[in-house]
Design an enzyme around this catalytic site. Structure first.
Site, mmCIF file in Angstrom:
data_model
loop_
_atom_site.group_PDB
_atom_site.id
_atom_site.type_symbol
_atom_site.label_atom_id
_atom_site.label_comp_id
_atom_site.label_asym_id
_atom_site.label_seq_id
_atom_site.Cartn_x
_atom_site.Cartn_y
_atom_site.Cartn_z
ATOM 1 N N ASP A 74 -13.234 -9.700 -112.047
ATOM 2 C CA ASP A 74 -14.363 -10.359 -112.671
ATOM 3 C C ASP A 74 -14.304 -11.857 -112.325
ATOM 4 O OD1 ASP A 74 -16.630 -9.692 -114.630
ATOM 5 O OD2 ASP A 74 -15.682 -11.388 -115.636
ATOM 6 N N HIS B 100 -16.811 -1.091 -113.506
ATOM 7 C CA HIS B 100 -16.369 -2.486 -113.509
ATOM 8 C C HIS B 100 -14.954 -2.658 -114.070
ATOM 9 C CE1 HIS B 100 -17.182 -6.717 -112.993
ATOM 10 N NE2 HIS B 100 -16.918 -6.988 -114.260
ATOM 11 N N TYR C 233 -20.093 -18.439 -117.504
ATOM 12 C CA TYR C 233 -21.546 -18.313 -117.359
ATOM 13 C C TYR C 233 -22.297 -19.631 -117.203
ATOM 14 C CZ TYR C 233 -20.293 -13.614 -118.534
ATOM 15 O OH TYR C 233 -19.690 -12.389 -118.513
ATOM 16 N N TYR D 190 -28.231 -10.416 -117.852
ATOM 17 C CA TYR D 190 -27.314 -10.921 -118.886
ATOM 18 C C TYR D 190 -26.707 -12.274 -118.534
ATOM 19 C CZ TYR D 190 -22.873 -10.015 -116.500
ATOM 20 O OH TYR D 190 -21.814 -10.071 -115.637
#
Length: 314
Positions: free
Chosen positions: A102, A290, A230, A147
């Site tokens: 990730d 994932h 993010y 998202y």
């Protein structure tokens, strides 16, 4: 898990929570993503330690049991890269094998690009070579309800998450990220609304596992996790020569939603990614999502250990 040693290590003014198992000069450092934590690597840490390696994982600053920085809204990936290098110094580790997934992969890639003398090899799960910034993910090609775009908006995820307790938020994100499609909310809904509350956890992720994650995120909250990755993903981090020369392995679940990012299928399957990682091997897992390291731990452990043994000069 009873042999796992836990400590807090002073790193650049913060105490970072560190988990370790195994001893010796061959060191594997595990870097987590979101909604993960050191615990995400529990299966791999035990396996590589049994194979003769020292396994180290830590909670990133602002995550889990690590301390929060004083100004989290100013944080970016440079903080995580600098923390990682400083942690290695504090633990007396000169060179290391990196295993990341990730957003942890971006920390690994930046460390390997900027400090190649410290990186013996790189294993990444779920994300091929990308660095944060305009040249990374093409956000302009993604739906506005995606998202990562929603969570990049200050305050939006906080309001969305705030409707539920921490355990429910982690449960929903795990279920959501297990899917093979991109997570896109409509104009009249939020990301947490995409998961029916009656949806069961995946069979490889137990209520006990969920409880561990919930306890750690209850301690840290989600604030820093929303900033990094993010809210700084599109920030130019100044990587001018994006190339990793260390031996590398990409483990990619074919049902990982990340493969649905614009251009990602071609980037990985046609080997374009090898322009940036010329010594890269790619292993596809047909049913992998994932969270392949938790979904299929034995298979992932075999791939990692085989790769490490093949490339272990130190």
């Amino acid at each position: 898990m009873e042999k796992m040693e836990h400590s807090h290590v002073q790193v650049r003014g913060l105490k970072l929570h560190v988990a370790q198992i195994g001893t010796g000069p061959k060191v594997v450092l595990f870097l987590h993503g979101f909604p993960e934590i050191w615990y995400s690597w529990r299966h791999q840490m035990v396996a590589v330690s049994n194979a003769g390696f020292r396994a180290v994982a830590f909670d990133c600053r602002g995550y889990g049991l690590s301390e929060q920085p004083s100004e989290p809204e100013k944080a970016n990936f440079h903080d995580l890269v600098d923390d990682t290098e400083a942690l290695l110094d504090s633990l007396g580790i000169d060179k290391v094998h990196l295993v990341a997934k990730d957003f942890g992969t971006m920390t690994a890639f930046m460390l390997a690009v900027n400090h190649p003398e410290r990186v013996l090899s790189v294993v990444t799960l779920g994300v091929p070579f990308l660095v944060p910034g305009p040249a990374g993910v093409q956000f302009d090609l993604l739906p506005k309800g995606f998202y990562a775009l929603r969570w990049a908006e200050p305050g939006r995820a906080e309001a969305d998450f705030g409707r539920f307790d921490v355990k429910t938020v982690v449960r929903k994100i795990y279920i959501l990220f297990c899917r093979s499609e991109l997570q896109v909310a409509g104009d009249d809904e939020e990301i947490m609304d995409l998961v029916d509350p009656l949806t069961p956890l995946p069979p490889w992720f137990t209520e006990d596992d969920l409880g561990v994650y919930a306890t750690l995120y209850e301690n840290s909250g989600f604030g820093f996790a929303l900033q990094v990755p993010y809210r700084c993903l599109q920030l130019d981090h100044g990587v001018t020569d994006p190339k990793v020369t260390a031996p590398s392995l990409l483990i990619m679940g074919e049902k990982d939603y990340f493969m649905k990012f614009p251009g990602m299928e071609e980037y990985v399957r046609e080997g374009i990614v090898k322009q940036f990682m010329p010594n890269l091997d790619i292993s596809f897992m047909p049913e992998g999502n994932h969270f392949v390291q938790e979904q299929f731990p034995e298979h992932v452990n075999e791939l990692i250990i085989s790769f490490l043994n093949k490339n272990c000069s130190t």
